[in-house]
Scaffold this motif. Structure first.
Motif, PDB file in Angstrom:
ATOM      1  N   GLY A 356      33.576 -33.723  36.069  1.00 34.63           N
ATOM      2  CA  GLY A 356      32.798 -33.667  34.506  1.00 34.63           C
ATOM      3  C   GLY A 356      33.581 -33.714  33.378  1.00 34.63           C
ATOM      4  O   GLY A 356      34.831 -33.991  33.480  1.00 34.63           O
ATOM      5  N   LEU A 357      33.122 -33.088  32.508  1.00 34.30           N
ATOM      6  CA  LEU A 357      33.703 -33.303  31.003  1.00 34.30           C
ATOM      7  C   LEU A 357      34.879 -32.134  30.918  1.00 34.30           C
ATOM      8  O   LEU A 357      35.608 -32.308  30.258  1.00 34.30           O
ATOM      9  CB  LEU A 357      32.836 -33.210  29.756  1.00 34.30           C
ATOM     10  CG  LEU A 357      31.857 -34.452  29.596  1.00 34.30           C
ATOM     11  CD1 LEU A 357      30.721 -34.311  28.474  1.00 34.30           C
ATOM     12  CD2 LEU A 357      32.776 -35.624  28.903  1.00 34.30           C
ATOM     13  N   ASP A 358      34.547 -31.032  31.991  1.00 37.82           N
ATOM     14  CA  ASP A 358      35.682 -29.885  32.071  1.00 37.82           C
ATOM     15  C   ASP A 358      36.955 -30.527  32.580  1.00 37.82           C
ATOM     16  O   ASP A 358      37.924 -30.480  31.995  1.00 37.82           O
ATOM     17  CB  ASP A 358      35.324 -28.946  32.889  1.00 37.82           C
ATOM     18  CG  ASP A 358      34.396 -29.476  34.298  1.00 37.82           C
ATOM     19  OD1 ASP A 358      34.001 -30.285  34.329  1.00 37.82           O
ATOM     20  OD2 ASP A 358      34.575 -28.602  35.031  1.00 37.82           O
ATOM     21  N   ALA A 359      36.740 -31.561  33.430  1.00 38.92           N
ATOM     22  CA  ALA A 359      38.058 -32.316  34.068  1.00 38.92           C
ATOM     23  C   ALA A 359      38.730 -33.494  32.998  1.00 38.92           C
ATOM     24  O   ALA A 359      39.812 -33.472  32.869  1.00 38.92           O
ATOM     25  CB  ALA A 359      37.488 -33.221  35.338  1.00 38.92           C
ATOM     26  N   GLY A 360      37.620 -33.963  32.271  1.00 45.70           N
ATOM     27  CA  GLY A 360      38.175 -34.655  30.987  1.00 45.70           C
ATOM     28  C   GLY A 360      39.040 -33.747  30.197  1.00 45.70           C
ATOM     29  O   GLY A 360      40.113 -34.280  29.546  1.00 45.70           O
ATOM     30  N   ALA A 361      38.569 -32.543  29.775  1.00 46.29           N
ATOM     31  CA  ALA A 361      39.345 -31.729  28.776  1.00 46.29           C
ATOM     32  C   ALA A 361      40.669 -31.397  29.600  1.00 46.29           C
ATOM     33  O   ALA A 361      41.680 -31.119  28.701  1.00 46.29           O
ATOM     34  CB  ALA A 361      38.306 -30.510  28.619  1.00 46.29           C
ATOM     35  N   ARG A 362      40.731 -31.170  30.569  1.00 48.42           N
ATOM     36  CA  ARG A 362      42.143 -30.832  31.226  1.00 48.42           C
ATOM     37  C   ARG A 362      42.900 -31.947  31.103  1.00 48.42           C
ATOM     38  O   ARG A 362      44.432 -31.645  31.099  1.00 48.42           O
ATOM     39  CB  ARG A 362      42.031 -30.444  32.909  1.00 48.42           C
ATOM     40  CG  ARG A 362      41.020 -29.120  33.197  1.00 48.42           C
ATOM     41  CD  ARG A 362      41.270 -28.662  34.624  1.00 48.42           C
ATOM     42  NE  ARG A 362      40.499 -29.590  35.402  1.00 48.42           N
ATOM     43  CZ  ARG A 362      39.245 -29.189  36.020  1.00 48.42           C
ATOM     44  NH1 ARG A 362      38.615 -28.502  35.677  1.00 48.42           N
ATOM     45  NH2 ARG A 362      39.040 -30.226  37.049  1.00 48.42           N
ATOM     46  N   GLY A 363      42.531 -33.081  31.454  1.00 39.71           N
ATOM     47  CA  GLY A 363      43.499 -34.199  31.146  1.00 39.71           C
ATOM     48  C   GLY A 363      44.014 -34.404  29.711  1.00 39.71           C
ATOM     49  O   GLY A 363      45.012 -34.799  29.615  1.00 39.71           O
TER      50      GLY A 363
END
Length: 387
Positions: A356-363
């Protein structure tokens, strides 16, 4: 063709940014249209999920040409109209990073499920805000993590899951190729990639390295990076010279929470002397592997030869021949298409999904820490990470 007797469930997808190279080839043609050519997605309960693209962009002429080329019925250069259409279920974004965050906010506010390329936003605050908004709105959200679905990486994951390596000691990653300067041979990447400090290879590739390392080996504990602009002058699509502002190479050392050490070189100013444009070498107590986009080779502890250092004589061994190919053992589908299918199943049937967008934030977080590390000349711990 849809299977005879099957019920069709249509998902209408507003696809923004598909006039660009990545959006056009990987997402529209080789993913969404390919799924349609296969007859849709069989949900296993007598229902076939049918993706229906609606092309969105700023250039009406190019959109019309693209729609005509592939027989797509609907397109619009009015994002607001697409988001205001109650029949549109999903919004997909493959625009430039600078335009993505605002468009995603609008899509979430309109109640659309969202799926997008990365980086999701220029900074960590914007990336985390997108995740929060999507959660509060109750919409499904996803970020492209295509490298995880490549055959070579999937073979590497199979080895990890089977305990082949024992304790992983180190990972060495090499990515990149020579991007022509544009003076006597046209460049393979658009000039806008090099005109802004925020559009360099670190911003482009570190969101990939975050999810690859996390999914394969576990969370990252720290990063230390050096950014470089090796080619300071390039020529644009009209043959005009310009000064490069973006980094075209980044050299990084990362420590994982497991204690394993990762060395990553990413460069658009390197000539390829390896089997594939991306390769990871993983060394563990019980074995080693070299994985690329499609292939993976291994050497187990039990068959590791005994090299002896002697600079006075030529090496008599062919070291590459001492490694063994990992068999496919399955039919691999196109990486982008594989993730598209998973996301659309998630939207339609709430099937499991973790990108999700949480994974995008980690990137985004890792890329920004790498840039900070290079600027300040110090190792950056990931003590505080996005959700």
């Amino acid at each position: 063709m849809t299977a005879t007797g099957a019920t069709r469930q249509t998902l209408r997808i507003a696809m923004n940014g598909v006039t660009g190279r990545m959006g056009h080839h990987q997402h529209l043609v080789r993913s969404v249209l390919a799924l349609r050519e296969e007859g849709g997605i069989d949900l296993g309960d007598g229902t076939v999920l049918w993706p229906e693209p609606v092309l969105v962009g700023r250039d009406a002429r190019r959109l019309a040409a693209l729609a005509g080329r592939y027989g797509i019925e609907e397109w619009t250069d009015d994002l607001g109209a697409a988001l205001g259409d109650p029949t549109v279920d999903v919004y997909f974004d493959a625009q430039t990073t600078s335009a993505r965050e605002t468009a995603l906010r609008r899509a979430i506010a309109a109640g659309k499920h969202v799926y997008c390329e990365k980086p999701t936003a220029p900074d960590i605050g914007g990336a985390m805000d997108l995740h929060r908004r999507a959660e509060e709105a109750g919409v499904k959200h996803g970020v492209v993590q295509d490298k995880l679905f490549l055959p070579g990486i999937r073979k590497l994951k199979r080895l990890l899951d089977g305990g082949f390596f024992g304790r992983v000691l180190s990972v060495r990653g090499e990515f990149g190729y020579w991007v022509f300067e544009g003076d006597w041979q046209s460049a393979q990447r658009p000039s806008w990639n090099y005109r802004s400090e925020d559009e360099g290879i670190t911003t482009d590739m570190f969101p990939h390295w975050e999810y690859v390392l996390r999914e394969l080996f576990g969370p990252i504990a720290s990063v230390q990076a050096h950014l470089a602009t090796h080619i300071p002058r390039r020529w644009d699509e009209r043959g005009r010279p310009y000064e490069v502002k973006a980094d075209d190479a980044v050299y990084a050392t990362l420590e994982l929470e497991s204690g394993a050490v990762v060395q990553l070189n990413s460069s658009w100013a390197v000539r390829v002397h390896r089997d594939e444009l991306l390769e990871f070498q993983v060394d563990g107590t019980e074995g080693s592997a070299v994985a690329g986009l499609r292939h993976c080779r291994v050497q187990h502890r039990s068959v590791t030869p005994r090299p002896v250092w002697n600079p006075d004589t030529a090496a008599g061994a062919d070291f590459r021949s001492q490694w063994q190919d990992v068999p496919d053992n399955e039919e691999f589908t196109h990486a982008f298409k594989a993730q598209w299918e998973l996301f659309l199943r998630h939207v339609a049937r709430d099937e499991p999904w973790r990108f999700g967008l949480d994974a995008g934030a980690r990137g985004v977080h890792l890329a920004l820490l790498a840039r900070t590390s290079a600027r300040e000349g110090r190792r950056m711990p990931l003590r505080v990470t996005p959700p």
